[in-house]
Design an enzyme around this catalytic site. Structure first.
Site, PDB file in Angstrom:
ATOM      1  N   LYS A 100       0.896   3.402  -2.900  1.00 42.88           N
ATOM      2  CA  LYS A 100      -0.900   3.877  -3.707  1.00 42.88           C
ATOM      3  C   LYS A 100      -0.347   5.729  -3.811  1.00 42.88           C
ATOM      4  O   LYS A 100      -0.912   5.866  -4.488  1.00 42.88           O
ATOM      5  CB  LYS A 100      -1.941   3.782  -1.938  1.00 42.88           C
ATOM      6  CG  LYS A 100      -2.247   2.085  -2.367  1.00 42.88           C
ATOM      7  CD  LYS A 100      -3.298   2.532  -0.976  1.00 42.88           C
ATOM      8  CE  LYS A 100      -3.997   1.160  -1.118  1.00 42.88           C
ATOM      9  NZ  LYS A 100      -4.525   0.093   0.428  1.00 42.88           N
TER      10      LYS A 100
ATOM     11  N   SER B 275       0.592  -0.988  -0.166  1.00 46.26           N
ATOM     12  CA  SER B 275      -0.032   0.427   0.189  1.00 46.26           C
ATOM     13  C   SER B 275       1.281   1.133  -0.174  1.00 46.26           C
ATOM     14  O   SER B 275       0.183   3.022   0.206  1.00 46.26           O
ATOM     15  CB  SER B 275      -0.935   0.312   1.213  1.00 46.26           C
ATOM     16  OG  SER B 275      -2.043  -0.540   1.044  1.00 46.26           O
TER      17      SER B 275
ATOM     18  N   TYR C 155      -2.593  -3.730 -10.156  1.00 46.39           N
ATOM     19  CA  TYR C 155      -3.097  -3.099  -8.930  1.00 46.39           C
ATOM     20  C   TYR C 155      -2.764  -4.147  -8.010  1.00 46.39           C
ATOM     21  O   TYR C 155      -1.374  -3.880  -7.248  1.00 46.39           O
ATOM     22  CB  TYR C 155      -4.562  -2.981  -8.527  1.00 46.39           C
ATOM     23  CG  TYR C 155      -4.483  -2.808  -7.008  1.00 46.39           C
ATOM     24  CD1 TYR C 155      -4.005  -1.779  -5.783  1.00 46.39           C
ATOM     25  CD2 TYR C 155      -5.013  -3.363  -5.493  1.00 46.39           C
ATOM     26  CE1 TYR C 155      -3.967  -1.533  -4.576  1.00 46.39           C
ATOM     27  CE2 TYR C 155      -4.527  -3.631  -3.857  1.00 46.39           C
ATOM     28  CZ  TYR C 155      -4.098  -2.164  -3.815  1.00 46.39           C
ATOM     29  OH  TYR C 155      -4.121  -1.717  -2.619  1.00 46.39           O
TER      30      TYR C 155
ATOM     31  N   TYR D  46      -4.944   4.827   7.137  1.00 48.84           N
ATOM     32  CA  TYR D  46      -6.407   4.548   7.750  1.00 48.84           C
ATOM     33  C   TYR D  46      -7.007   4.983   8.909  1.00 48.84           C
ATOM     34  O   TYR D  46      -6.875   5.722   9.245  1.00 48.84           O
ATOM     35  CB  TYR D  46      -6.029   2.584   7.837  1.00 48.84           C
ATOM     36  CG  TYR D  46      -5.468   2.110   6.148  1.00 48.84           C
ATOM     37  CD1 TYR D  46      -5.821   2.116   5.029  1.00 48.84           C
ATOM     38  CD2 TYR D  46      -4.651   1.432   6.707  1.00 48.84           C
ATOM     39  CE1 TYR D  46      -5.071   2.147   3.884  1.00 48.84           C
ATOM     40  CE2 TYR D  46      -3.074   0.711   5.415  1.00 48.84           C
ATOM     41  CZ  TYR D  46      -3.834   1.068   4.087  1.00 48.84           C
ATOM     42  OH  TYR D  46      -3.076   0.737   3.298  1.00 48.84           O
TER      43      TYR D  46
ATOM     44  N   VAL E 267       1.019  -3.528   3.855  1.00 48.80           N
ATOM     45  CA  VAL E 267       1.353  -4.589   5.029  1.00 48.80           C
ATOM     46  C   VAL E 267       2.320  -5.677   4.845  1.00 48.80           C
ATOM     47  O   VAL E 267       2.571  -6.537   5.624  1.00 48.80           O
ATOM     48  CB  VAL E 267      -0.061  -6.169   4.631  1.00 48.80           C
ATOM     49  CG1 VAL E 267      -1.218  -4.919   4.608  1.00 48.80           C
ATOM     50  CG2 VAL E 267       0.106  -5.871   3.220  1.00 48.80           C
TER      51      VAL E 267
END
Length: 447
Positions: free
Chosen positions: A69, A66, A191, A243, A261
Protein backbone atom coordinates in the site's frame (compact mmCIF):
# COMPACT_ATOMS: atom_id res chain seq x y z
CA UNK A 1 34.90 -11.79 10.41
CA UNK A 2 34.37 -8.08 9.68
CA UNK A 3 33.29 -5.34 12.04
CA UNK A 4 30.00 -4.92 10.15
CA UNK A 5 29.08 -8.50 11.09
CA UNK A 6 27.97 -6.95 14.36
CA UNK A 7 24.82 -5.75 12.56
CA UNK A 8 24.07 -9.28 11.34
CA UNK A 9 24.76 -10.60 14.84
CA UNK A 10 22.22 -8.14 16.22
CA UNK A 11 19.54 -9.32 13.77
CA UNK A 12 20.39 -12.94 14.53
CA UNK A 13 20.11 -12.19 18.24
CA UNK A 14 16.62 -10.78 17.75
CA UNK A 15 15.63 -13.84 15.76
CA UNK A 16 16.94 -16.17 18.45
CA UNK A 17 15.16 -14.22 21.14
CA UNK A 18 11.70 -14.27 19.54
CA UNK A 19 11.72 -17.40 17.35
CA UNK A 20 10.09 -19.44 20.11
CA UNK A 21 7.09 -17.07 20.41
CA UNK A 22 3.97 -19.10 19.67
CA UNK A 23 1.21 -16.48 19.83
CA UNK A 24 -0.82 -15.66 16.74
CA UNK A 25 -1.60 -17.70 13.65
CA UNK A 26 -1.22 -17.27 9.88
CA UNK A 27 -4.07 -15.63 7.98
CA UNK A 28 -6.58 -18.29 6.95
CA UNK A 29 -9.29 -16.23 5.28
CA UNK A 30 -7.08 -16.36 2.17
CA UNK A 31 -6.55 -20.14 1.93
CA UNK A 32 -3.18 -19.96 0.19
CA UNK A 33 -1.72 -17.82 3.01
CA UNK A 34 -2.71 -20.45 5.56
CA UNK A 35 -0.15 -22.79 3.97
CA UNK A 36 2.80 -20.62 5.07
CA UNK A 37 5.35 -22.13 7.46
CA UNK A 38 4.44 -20.71 10.88
CA UNK A 39 8.03 -21.19 12.08
CA UNK A 40 9.56 -19.06 9.32
CA UNK A 41 11.15 -15.93 10.78
CA UNK A 42 13.48 -13.65 8.86
CA UNK A 43 14.88 -10.17 9.46
CA UNK A 44 16.72 -7.81 7.13
CA UNK A 45 18.17 -4.31 7.33
CA UNK A 46 19.48 -2.03 4.58
CA UNK A 47 21.59 1.04 5.40
CA UNK A 48 21.77 4.35 3.57
CA UNK A 49 25.04 3.17 2.03
CA UNK A 50 23.23 0.22 0.48
CA UNK A 51 24.71 -2.36 2.85
CA UNK A 52 22.37 -5.33 3.36
CA UNK A 53 22.20 -7.48 6.49
CA UNK A 54 19.91 -10.41 7.21
CA UNK A 55 19.18 -13.32 9.52
CA UNK A 56 16.89 -16.31 9.39
CA UNK A 57 14.41 -16.80 6.54
CA UNK A 58 15.11 -13.40 4.99
CA UNK A 59 15.27 -14.84 1.44
CA UNK A 60 12.03 -16.85 1.65
CA UNK A 61 9.51 -15.48 -0.90
CA UNK A 62 6.06 -14.38 0.23
CA UNK A 63 3.46 -11.94 -1.06
CA UNK A 64 3.33 -8.26 -0.23
CA UNK A 65 -0.35 -8.03 0.71
CA UNK A 66 -0.90 -4.72 2.54
CA UNK A 67 2.81 -3.86 2.61
CA UNK A 68 2.24 -2.90 -1.04
CA UNK A 69 0.00 0.00 0.00
CA UNK A 70 2.58 2.70 0.85
CA UNK A 71 4.51 2.06 -2.36
CA UNK A 72 1.45 2.24 -4.60
CA UNK A 73 0.42 5.37 -2.71
CA UNK A 74 3.86 6.78 -3.56
CA UNK A 75 3.27 5.94 -7.23
CA UNK A 76 -0.11 7.68 -7.21
CA UNK A 77 1.36 10.77 -5.51
CA UNK A 78 4.18 10.87 -8.08
CA UNK A 79 1.77 10.59 -11.00
CA UNK A 80 -1.00 12.91 -9.82
CA UNK A 81 0.29 15.04 -6.96
CA UNK A 82 -0.89 15.30 -3.37
CA UNK A 83 -3.84 17.62 -4.01
CA UNK A 84 -5.39 15.37 -6.65
CA UNK A 85 -4.85 12.16 -4.67
CA UNK A 86 -6.32 13.85 -1.59
CA UNK A 87 -9.53 14.53 -3.53
CA UNK A 88 -10.12 10.78 -3.59
CA UNK A 89 -8.58 9.43 -0.38
CA UNK A 90 -7.90 11.07 2.99
CA UNK A 91 -4.93 10.92 5.34
CA UNK A 92 -6.55 10.55 8.75
CA UNK A 93 -6.16 7.52 11.06
CA UNK A 94 -9.32 5.42 10.99
CA UNK A 95 -8.88 3.77 14.39
CA UNK A 96 -10.51 0.72 12.82
CA UNK A 97 -9.49 -2.63 11.38
CA UNK A 98 -7.81 -2.83 7.96
CA UNK A 99 -10.98 -4.08 6.23
CA UNK A 100 -13.45 -1.75 7.96
CA UNK A 101 -15.84 0.56 6.12
CA UNK A 102 -13.80 3.70 6.85
CA UNK A 103 -15.45 6.35 4.68
CA UNK A 104 -15.60 10.06 5.46
CA UNK A 105 -19.12 11.32 6.18
CA UNK A 106 -20.36 13.66 3.47
CA UNK A 107 -17.65 12.92 0.90
CA UNK A 108 -17.39 9.14 0.97
CA UNK A 109 -13.59 9.34 0.82
CA UNK A 110 -11.76 6.43 2.47
CA UNK A 111 -9.99 7.50 5.66
CA UNK A 112 -6.46 6.83 4.37
CA UNK A 113 -4.48 4.85 1.83
CA UNK A 114 -3.32 2.21 4.31
CA UNK A 115 -6.73 0.61 4.98
CA UNK A 116 -8.24 -1.62 2.28
CA UNK A 117 -10.88 0.89 1.18
CA UNK A 118 -8.28 3.61 0.65
CA UNK A 119 -5.80 1.25 -0.99
CA UNK A 120 -8.41 0.14 -3.54
CA UNK A 121 -8.98 3.80 -4.47
CA UNK A 122 -5.24 4.56 -4.57
CA UNK A 123 -4.63 1.59 -6.86
CA UNK A 124 -7.48 2.77 -9.09
CA UNK A 125 -5.84 6.20 -9.37
CA UNK A 126 -2.68 4.84 -11.01
CA UNK A 127 -2.83 5.95 -14.66
CA UNK A 128 -3.88 3.21 -17.07
CA UNK A 129 -2.85 3.67 -20.72
CA UNK A 130 -2.52 1.31 -23.71
CA UNK A 131 1.23 1.95 -23.77
CA UNK A 132 1.61 1.24 -20.04
CA UNK A 133 -1.25 -0.59 -18.30
CA UNK A 134 -1.75 0.40 -14.68
CA UNK A 135 -0.65 -2.91 -13.20
CA UNK A 136 2.50 -3.00 -15.33
CA UNK A 137 3.26 0.46 -13.99
CA UNK A 138 2.71 -0.75 -10.41
CA UNK A 139 4.88 -3.85 -10.85
CA UNK A 140 7.67 -1.83 -12.45
CA UNK A 141 7.58 0.84 -9.72
CA UNK A 142 7.65 -1.66 -6.87
CA UNK A 143 10.54 -3.43 -8.59
CA UNK A 144 12.47 -0.15 -8.64
CA UNK A 145 11.84 0.21 -4.90
CA UNK A 146 13.15 -3.34 -4.38
CA UNK A 147 16.07 -2.92 -6.77
CA UNK A 148 15.13 -5.93 -8.89
CA UNK A 149 12.33 -7.26 -11.07
CA UNK A 150 9.37 -8.69 -9.14
CA UNK A 151 6.63 -11.12 -10.16
CA UNK A 152 3.15 -12.22 -9.07
CA UNK A 153 2.34 -15.39 -7.15
CA UNK A 154 -0.56 -16.52 -9.33
CA UNK A 155 -1.77 -19.10 -6.81
CA UNK A 156 -2.09 -16.49 -4.07
CA UNK A 157 -3.78 -14.12 -6.52
CA UNK A 158 -6.34 -16.77 -7.45
CA UNK A 159 -6.94 -17.64 -3.80
CA UNK A 160 -7.36 -13.98 -2.88
CA UNK A 161 -9.68 -13.34 -5.80
CA UNK A 162 -11.84 -16.33 -4.91
CA UNK A 163 -12.34 -15.17 -1.31
CA UNK A 164 -12.29 -11.36 -1.71
CA UNK A 165 -15.99 -10.57 -1.55
CA UNK A 166 -15.60 -8.08 1.30
CA UNK A 167 -13.13 -6.02 -0.74
CA UNK A 168 -15.50 -6.16 -3.72
CA UNK A 169 -18.31 -4.96 -1.46
CA UNK A 170 -16.09 -2.10 -0.26
CA UNK A 171 -15.33 -1.13 -3.86
CA UNK A 172 -19.02 -1.04 -4.82
CA UNK A 173 -19.87 0.95 -1.70
CA UNK A 174 -17.14 3.49 -2.49
CA UNK A 175 -18.32 3.64 -6.10
CA UNK A 176 -21.84 4.47 -4.89
CA UNK A 177 -20.45 7.59 -3.17
CA UNK A 178 -18.70 8.75 -6.35
CA UNK A 179 -15.16 8.39 -4.98
CA UNK A 180 -13.94 5.44 -7.03
CA UNK A 181 -12.65 6.69 -10.39
CA UNK A 182 -12.80 3.34 -12.23
CA UNK A 183 -15.03 0.28 -12.48
CA UNK A 184 -15.09 -1.64 -9.15
CA UNK A 185 -14.38 -5.01 -10.78
CA UNK A 186 -11.22 -3.73 -12.47
CA UNK A 187 -10.13 -1.82 -9.37
CA UNK A 188 -10.38 -4.82 -7.07
CA UNK A 189 -8.77 -7.21 -9.55
CA UNK A 190 -5.80 -4.84 -9.85
CA UNK A 191 -5.65 -4.52 -6.06
CA UNK A 192 -5.65 -8.31 -5.55
CA UNK A 193 -2.86 -8.69 -8.09
CA UNK A 194 -0.80 -5.94 -6.41
CA UNK A 195 -1.15 -7.72 -3.05
CA UNK A 196 0.07 -10.97 -4.65
CA UNK A 197 3.41 -9.52 -5.80
CA UNK A 198 6.18 -11.74 -4.47
CA UNK A 199 9.10 -10.41 -2.37
CA UNK A 200 11.54 -11.41 0.36
CA UNK A 201 12.39 -9.70 3.64
CA UNK A 202 15.58 -8.38 2.00
CA UNK A 203 13.46 -6.88 -0.79
CA UNK A 204 11.20 -5.24 1.76
CA UNK A 205 14.11 -3.80 3.72
CA UNK A 206 15.43 -2.31 0.46
CA UNK A 207 12.02 -0.84 -0.32
CA UNK A 208 11.79 0.65 3.17
CA UNK A 209 15.34 1.99 2.88
CA UNK A 210 14.36 3.75 -0.36
CA UNK A 211 11.71 5.68 1.56
CA UNK A 212 14.25 6.36 4.31
CA UNK A 213 16.70 7.74 1.74
CA UNK A 214 14.24 10.31 0.46
CA UNK A 215 13.08 8.23 -2.51
CA UNK A 216 16.52 7.06 -3.69
CA UNK A 217 17.19 3.33 -3.69
CA UNK A 218 20.42 3.06 -1.64
CA UNK A 219 21.42 -0.18 -3.39
CA UNK A 220 20.89 0.83 -7.05
CA UNK A 221 21.27 4.60 -6.41
CA UNK A 222 18.23 5.17 -8.64
CA UNK A 223 15.75 7.89 -7.68
CA UNK A 224 12.40 6.15 -7.52
CA UNK A 225 10.20 8.98 -6.17
CA UNK A 226 10.86 12.53 -5.03
CA UNK A 227 11.90 13.39 -1.47
CA UNK A 228 8.55 15.15 -1.00
CA UNK A 229 6.62 12.03 -2.00
CA UNK A 230 8.74 9.84 0.29
CA UNK A 231 8.12 12.21 3.20
CA UNK A 232 4.36 12.20 2.56
CA UNK A 233 4.25 8.41 2.47
CA UNK A 234 6.20 8.15 5.73
CA UNK A 235 3.81 10.60 7.38
CA UNK A 236 0.81 8.44 6.51
CA UNK A 237 2.67 5.27 7.51
CA UNK A 238 3.50 6.79 10.89
CA UNK A 239 -0.12 7.60 11.70
CA UNK A 240 -2.02 4.89 9.81
CA UNK A 241 0.33 2.09 8.79
CA UNK A 242 -0.50 -0.25 11.68
CA UNK A 243 -4.30 0.25 11.46
CA UNK A 244 -6.07 0.39 14.82
CA UNK A 245 -2.75 -0.34 16.52
CA UNK A 246 -0.95 2.65 14.94
CA UNK A 247 -0.99 4.84 18.02
CA UNK A 248 0.41 2.16 20.30
CA UNK A 249 3.04 1.25 17.69
CA UNK A 250 4.19 4.86 17.35
CA UNK A 251 4.32 5.20 21.13
CA UNK A 252 6.33 2.03 21.72
CA UNK A 253 8.40 1.64 18.55
CA UNK A 254 8.36 5.17 17.16
CA UNK A 255 9.02 4.40 13.47
CA UNK A 256 6.81 4.70 10.36
CA UNK A 257 5.74 1.12 9.60
CA UNK A 258 3.44 -1.06 7.54
CA UNK A 259 2.23 -4.59 8.17
CA UNK A 260 0.78 -7.22 5.84
CA UNK A 261 -1.31 -10.32 6.50
CA UNK A 262 1.23 -12.60 4.81
CA UNK A 263 3.56 -11.87 7.73
CA UNK A 264 5.66 -9.07 6.24
CA UNK A 265 6.42 -5.96 8.26
CA UNK A 266 8.53 -2.93 7.38
CA UNK A 267 9.77 -0.01 9.47
CA UNK A 268 11.68 3.08 8.39
CA UNK A 269 14.34 5.07 10.20
CA UNK A 270 14.41 8.25 8.07
CA UNK A 271 17.93 8.96 6.77
CA UNK A 272 19.17 5.91 8.70
CA UNK A 273 17.86 2.53 7.51
CA UNK A 274 15.01 0.36 6.28
CA UNK A 275 14.21 -2.81 8.20
CA UNK A 276 11.83 -5.68 7.48
CA UNK A 277 10.70 -8.90 9.11
CA UNK A 278 8.83 -11.96 7.88
CA UNK A 279 6.87 -14.22 10.22
CA UNK A 280 3.37 -15.46 9.26
CA UNK A 281 1.60 -15.74 12.67
CA UNK A 282 -0.50 -12.59 13.13
CA UNK A 283 -1.95 -10.68 16.07
CA UNK A 284 -5.50 -9.33 16.33
CA UNK A 285 -4.68 -6.26 14.22
CA UNK A 286 -3.25 -8.32 11.34
CA UNK A 287 0.42 -7.67 12.14
CA UNK A 288 3.23 -10.17 12.58
CA UNK A 289 3.57 -11.14 16.25
CA UNK A 290 7.28 -11.94 16.11
CA UNK A 291 8.05 -9.04 13.79
CA UNK A 292 6.31 -6.59 16.09
CA UNK A 293 8.15 -7.90 19.15
CA UNK A 294 11.54 -7.89 17.40
CA UNK A 295 11.23 -4.35 16.07
CA UNK A 296 10.00 -3.01 19.41
CA UNK A 297 13.01 -4.60 21.13
CA UNK A 298 15.34 -3.27 18.43
CA UNK A 299 13.97 0.26 18.78
CA UNK A 300 14.34 0.22 22.56
CA UNK A 301 17.83 -1.26 22.54
CA UNK A 302 19.28 1.13 19.96
CA UNK A 303 17.24 4.26 20.72
CA UNK A 304 15.56 4.37 17.29
CA UNK A 305 12.35 6.13 18.31
CA UNK A 306 11.76 9.16 16.09
CA UNK A 307 11.07 11.37 19.06
CA UNK A 308 14.47 10.65 20.60
CA UNK A 309 16.98 13.26 19.45
CA UNK A 310 20.46 11.75 19.35
CA UNK A 311 22.15 15.06 18.54
CA UNK A 312 23.79 16.70 21.52
CA UNK A 313 23.01 20.41 21.91
CA UNK A 314 25.96 22.46 20.77
CA UNK A 315 27.61 19.58 18.92
CA UNK A 316 27.56 21.60 15.69
CA UNK A 317 29.24 24.69 17.12
CA UNK A 318 32.61 23.65 18.52
CA UNK A 319 34.08 27.03 19.43
CA UNK A 320 32.88 30.54 20.25
CA UNK A 321 35.77 32.77 21.22
CA UNK A 322 37.87 35.71 20.01
CA UNK A 323 40.79 35.63 17.61
CA UNK A 324 43.27 36.89 20.17
CA UNK A 325 42.15 34.21 22.64
CA UNK A 326 42.83 31.34 20.27
CA UNK A 327 45.57 29.29 21.95
CA UNK A 328 46.92 28.25 18.56
CA UNK A 329 47.01 31.75 17.14
CA UNK A 330 50.48 33.10 16.32
CA UNK A 331 51.75 35.42 19.01
CA UNK A 332 51.83 38.26 16.52
CA UNK A 333 48.07 37.96 16.13
CA UNK A 334 47.33 38.43 19.83
CA UNK A 335 45.69 41.66 20.79
CA UNK A 336 44.04 42.21 17.43
CA UNK A 337 42.47 45.61 17.37
CA UNK A 338 38.71 45.25 17.76
CA UNK A 339 38.97 41.77 19.27
CA UNK A 340 37.49 39.76 16.40
CA UNK A 341 35.11 36.95 17.38
CA UNK A 342 35.44 33.39 16.03
CA UNK A 343 32.65 30.81 15.59
CA UNK A 344 33.77 27.33 14.46
CA UNK A 345 31.36 24.65 13.23
CA UNK A 346 31.74 20.99 12.28
CA UNK A 347 29.97 18.12 10.53
CA UNK A 348 26.99 18.24 8.22
CA UNK A 349 24.88 21.38 8.50
CA UNK A 350 21.10 21.02 8.19
CA UNK A 351 18.24 23.23 9.43
CA UNK A 352 18.87 22.49 13.11
CA UNK A 353 22.64 22.89 12.82
CA UNK A 354 22.29 26.13 10.84
CA UNK A 355 20.09 27.56 13.59
CA UNK A 356 22.83 26.80 16.12
CA UNK A 357 25.46 28.48 13.95
CA UNK A 358 23.36 31.60 13.45
CA UNK A 359 22.60 31.82 17.16
CA UNK A 360 26.32 31.51 17.93
CA UNK A 361 27.07 34.32 15.46
CA UNK A 362 24.55 36.53 17.22
CA UNK A 363 26.15 35.81 20.59
CA UNK A 364 29.76 36.12 19.41
CA UNK A 365 32.05 39.06 18.94
CA UNK A 366 32.82 41.37 21.83
CA UNK A 367 30.51 44.38 22.01
CA UNK A 368 28.94 43.58 18.67
CA UNK A 369 32.28 43.50 16.85
CA UNK A 370 33.31 41.56 13.73
CA UNK A 371 33.20 37.74 13.57
CA UNK A 372 34.97 35.02 11.60
CA UNK A 373 32.78 32.00 10.75
CA UNK A 374 35.11 28.99 10.50
CA UNK A 375 33.68 26.18 8.30
CA UNK A 376 36.95 24.30 8.00
CA UNK A 377 35.57 21.15 9.69
CA UNK A 378 32.14 21.28 8.06
CA UNK A 379 31.58 18.33 5.72
CA UNK A 380 28.34 19.35 4.00
CA UNK A 381 25.71 22.08 3.96
CA UNK A 382 22.27 21.17 2.60
CA UNK A 383 20.27 23.59 0.46
CA UNK A 384 17.95 24.65 3.29
CA UNK A 385 20.86 25.35 5.64
CA UNK A 386 22.78 27.18 2.90
CA UNK A 387 19.85 29.52 2.35
CA UNK A 388 19.51 30.10 6.09
CA UNK A 389 23.20 30.93 6.46
CA UNK A 390 23.15 33.30 3.47
CA UNK A 391 20.09 35.06 4.83
CA UNK A 392 21.44 35.14 8.38
CA UNK A 393 24.81 36.53 7.32
CA UNK A 394 23.07 39.18 5.22
CA UNK A 395 21.00 40.22 8.24
CA UNK A 396 24.14 40.14 10.38
CA UNK A 397 25.93 42.62 8.15
CA UNK A 398 22.80 44.71 7.60
CA UNK A 399 22.84 45.25 11.34
CA UNK A 400 26.18 46.98 10.99
CA UNK A 401 28.39 44.06 11.94
CA UNK A 402 31.19 42.63 9.78
CA UNK A 403 31.87 38.97 9.10
CA UNK A 404 34.27 36.80 7.14
CA UNK A 405 34.10 33.11 6.30
CA UNK A 406 36.78 30.43 6.31
CA UNK A 407 35.35 28.00 3.75
CA UNK A 408 38.14 26.00 2.07
CA UNK A 409 35.70 23.49 0.52
CA UNK A 410 33.53 26.29 -0.89
CA UNK A 411 30.43 24.73 0.69
CA UNK A 412 28.66 28.00 1.34
CA UNK A 413 29.23 29.52 -2.10
CA UNK A 414 29.29 33.26 -2.80
CA UNK A 415 27.99 35.40 0.03
CA UNK A 416 27.47 38.82 -1.51
CA UNK A 417 26.58 40.62 1.68
CA UNK A 418 29.61 39.35 3.59
CA UNK A 419 33.24 40.34 3.21
CA UNK A 420 34.51 36.87 2.48
CA UNK A 421 38.12 35.81 2.86
CA UNK A 422 37.93 32.03 2.57
CA UNK A 423 41.56 31.08 2.88
CA UNK A 424 41.62 29.87 -0.74
CA UNK A 425 43.74 32.91 -1.52
CA UNK A 426 46.31 31.81 1.06
CA UNK A 427 49.23 29.51 0.17
CA UNK A 428 48.39 25.80 -0.13
CA UNK A 429 50.44 24.98 2.97
CA UNK A 430 48.48 27.49 5.04
CA UNK A 431 46.91 26.02 8.15
CA UNK A 432 43.43 26.53 9.45
CA UNK A 433 44.87 28.95 12.01
CA UNK A 434 46.48 30.94 9.17
CA UNK A 435 43.10 31.23 7.44
CA UNK A 436 41.28 32.33 10.61
CA UNK A 437 44.06 34.80 11.46
CA UNK A 438 44.02 36.21 7.92
CA UNK A 439 40.28 36.82 8.13
CA UNK A 440 40.64 38.33 11.59
CA UNK A 441 43.39 40.70 10.38
CA UNK A 442 41.20 41.82 7.48
CA UNK A 443 38.27 42.54 9.74
CA UNK A 444 40.34 44.25 12.44
CA UNK A 445 42.07 46.35 9.82
CA UNK A 446 38.75 47.96 8.89
CA UNK A 447 38.24 49.50 12.30
Amino acid sequence: MSASDAVTDSLAGLRDRFAAVREGRPADYIPQLALADPDAFGLALVSMDGHRYSAGEAEVPFTLQSVSKPFVYALALSALGLDEVSRWVGAEPSGEAFNAISLEPGTGRPANAMVNAGAIVTTALVPDTPDEPAFDRILHCLGRFAGRGLDVDEEVFASESATGDRNRALAYLIRSTGTLPVDPVRAVDRYFRQCAIRVTAVDLATMAATLAYGGVNPVTRERVVSAEVAAGVLAVMATCGMYDGSGDWLLRVGLPAKSGVSGGLIAVGPARFGVATYSPPLDATGGSVRGHAALEAMSRRYGLHLMLNPALPGSTVTLVTTADDLPSAPSGERGLRGRVGVVAAQGAIDFTAAERVLYALDESGPDGGPVVLDLHDVTAIDSVARGMLHNGLARFTADGRRAAVVDPKDLLGPVDAVRERTGRDLPRHATREDAVAGCARALAGED
